[in-house]
Scaffold this motif. Structure first.
Motif, short mmCIF file in Angstrom:
data_model
loop_
_atom_site.label_atom_id
_atom_site.label_comp_id
_atom_site.label_asym_id
_atom_site.label_seq_id
_atom_site.Cartn_x
_atom_site.Cartn_y
_atom_site.Cartn_z
N TYR A 180 -19.96 -3.91 10.89
CA TYR A 180 -19.36 -3.94 9.56
C TYR A 180 -19.12 -2.51 9.10
O TYR A 180 -19.75 -1.57 9.59
CB TYR A 180 -20.27 -4.67 8.57
N GLY A 181 -18.21 -2.36 8.14
CA GLY A 181 -17.95 -1.04 7.60
C GLY A 181 -17.10 -1.13 6.34
O GLY A 181 -16.70 -2.22 5.91
N TYR A 182 -16.82 0.02 5.75
CA TYR A 182 -16.03 0.07 4.53
C TYR A 182 -14.56 0.32 4.87
O TYR A 182 -14.24 1.12 5.76
CB TYR A 182 -16.54 1.18 3.61
N SER A 183 -13.70 -0.36 4.14
CA SER A 183 -12.27 -0.19 4.35
C SER A 183 -11.54 -0.44 3.04
O SER A 183 -12.16 -0.77 2.02
CB SER A 183 -11.77 -1.14 5.44
N GLY A 184 -10.23 -0.26 3.06
CA GLY A 184 -9.47 -0.44 1.83
C GLY A 184 -8.05 -0.89 2.09
O GLY A 184 -7.51 -0.72 3.19
N GLY A 185 -7.43 -1.46 1.08
CA GLY A 185 -6.06 -1.94 1.17
C GLY A 185 -5.87 -3.13 0.25
O GLY A 185 -6.83 -3.85 -0.05
N ASN A 210 0.82 -1.21 0.00
CA ASN A 210 0.00 0.00 0.00
C ASN A 210 0.85 1.27 0.00
O ASN A 210 0.54 2.24 0.68
CB ASN A 210 -0.92 0.01 1.23
N ARG A 227 -15.70 -5.58 11.05
CA ARG A 227 -14.76 -4.76 11.81
C ARG A 227 -14.19 -5.55 12.99
O ARG A 227 -14.90 -6.34 13.63
CB ARG A 227 -15.44 -3.50 12.31
N SER A 279 -10.66 -1.26 -2.57
CA SER A 279 -10.99 0.07 -2.06
C SER A 279 -12.50 0.18 -1.91
O SER A 279 -13.24 -0.15 -2.83
CB SER A 279 -10.47 1.14 -3.02
N PHE A 298 -7.17 -6.55 1.14
CA PHE A 298 -8.53 -7.00 0.84
C PHE A 298 -8.61 -7.59 -0.57
O PHE A 298 -9.37 -8.53 -0.82
CB PHE A 298 -9.51 -5.84 0.98
N TYR A 341 -16.69 -3.67 1.78
CA TYR A 341 -17.54 -3.81 2.97
C TYR A 341 -17.07 -5.04 3.74
O TYR A 341 -17.16 -6.17 3.26
CB TYR A 341 -18.99 -3.96 2.55
#
Length: 256
Positions: free
Chosen positions: A95-100, A28, A88, A82, A103, A85
């Motif tokens: 639950y939530g949105y994340s990026g990397g 990243n 967490r 990116s 994933f 969903y």
């Protein structure tokens, strides 16, 4: 980042040689105009390196880029990384949105497992070649997104189907060649449901016809022919079958 120095990269390449499918995040660290931003073992030549795209199919700005120090294109492929969903870690129910790219890596690993469930005889490099050939920018790979976004459906759809003897299928088919990659010859099977005029041609990646492979009237059933590419250069070629209104193209990979 030359694929031969970092201990973890050496270990990952050894694992691949032993038949283990090693999928790794590109890292990243984003983009740099002068050098790669990869993290080991993403530089391994037998490692399937994956970067991240967003929901629109664009490269995520944090997704690391190549090439390796010795000039190889990395990442190999891209997957959603990116705006993903996810569950967490802060709560067992949230639950939530994340990026990397961490994933995008399991998405590609899951796709690889699905493909292997269809054809468990695939080697790590054979699987990598299939994923590259069917990805979104297979004809023009680059240091930002490699061969592009994976297309699991297209890979599975291109895998060879075992058909015994003179069994007649209910539709026209051209099946993926075997072996693939190949040098210098490979076999291709096709099937017609009734007597048909069949024309099969070989094209380069730009679509230019290279050779007429088959042109004859055949009875219903499964047929097989050999593509001899001894006089051709390494690369990806297209095999096109036309029979009446049926028009289908498969990709084959010549590696010398």
């Amino acid at each position: 980042m030359d694929g031969n120095t970092a201990r973890i990269t050496i270990a990952a390449d050894l694992a691949a040689k032993w038949g283990i499918f090693v999928v790794n995040s590109a890292s990243n660290s984003g983009w740099h105009p002068d050098h790669n931003t990869l993290g080991a073992p993403a530089d391994g030549d037998s490692v399937i390196t994956v970067g991240a795209v967003d929901g629109s199919g664009s490269r995520a700005n944090f997704s690391s880029v190549g090439p390796t120090v010795d000039g190889r294109i990395k990442p190999d492929l891209m997957a959603m990384g990116s705006g993903v969903y996810v569950a967490r870690s802060s709560s067992p129910t949230s639950y939530g949105y994340s990026g990397g790219t961490s994933f995008s890596c399991p998405i590609l690993a899951g796709a690889a497992a699905l493909i292997l469930s269809v054809d468990p005889t695939l080697t790590p490099m054979g699987l990598l070649d299939l994923l590259r050939q069917t990805a979104s920018q297979s004809a023009n790979p680059d240091r930002l997104m490699g061969w592009g976004i994976i297309n699991t459906f297209e890979v599975v759809n291109s895998l060879p189907t075992t058909v015994e003897g003179d069994e007649v299928l209910e539709d026209f088919y051209i099946l993926r060649n075997y072996p693939n990659p190949f040098n210098p010859a490979t076999k291709v099977q096709f099937s017609v449901p009734q007597q048909s005029d069949v024309k099969i041609t070989l094209h380069d990646i730009l679509g230019r016809e290279v050779e007429l492979l088959f042109n004859d009237k055949v009875d219903a059933g499964m047929k097989e022919f050999v593509v001899d590419a001894g006089n051709l250069s390494s690369g990806v070629y297209l095999v096109r079958m036309i029979a009446g209104t049926f028009n289908k193209t498969i990709k084959i990979s010549l590696r010398k």
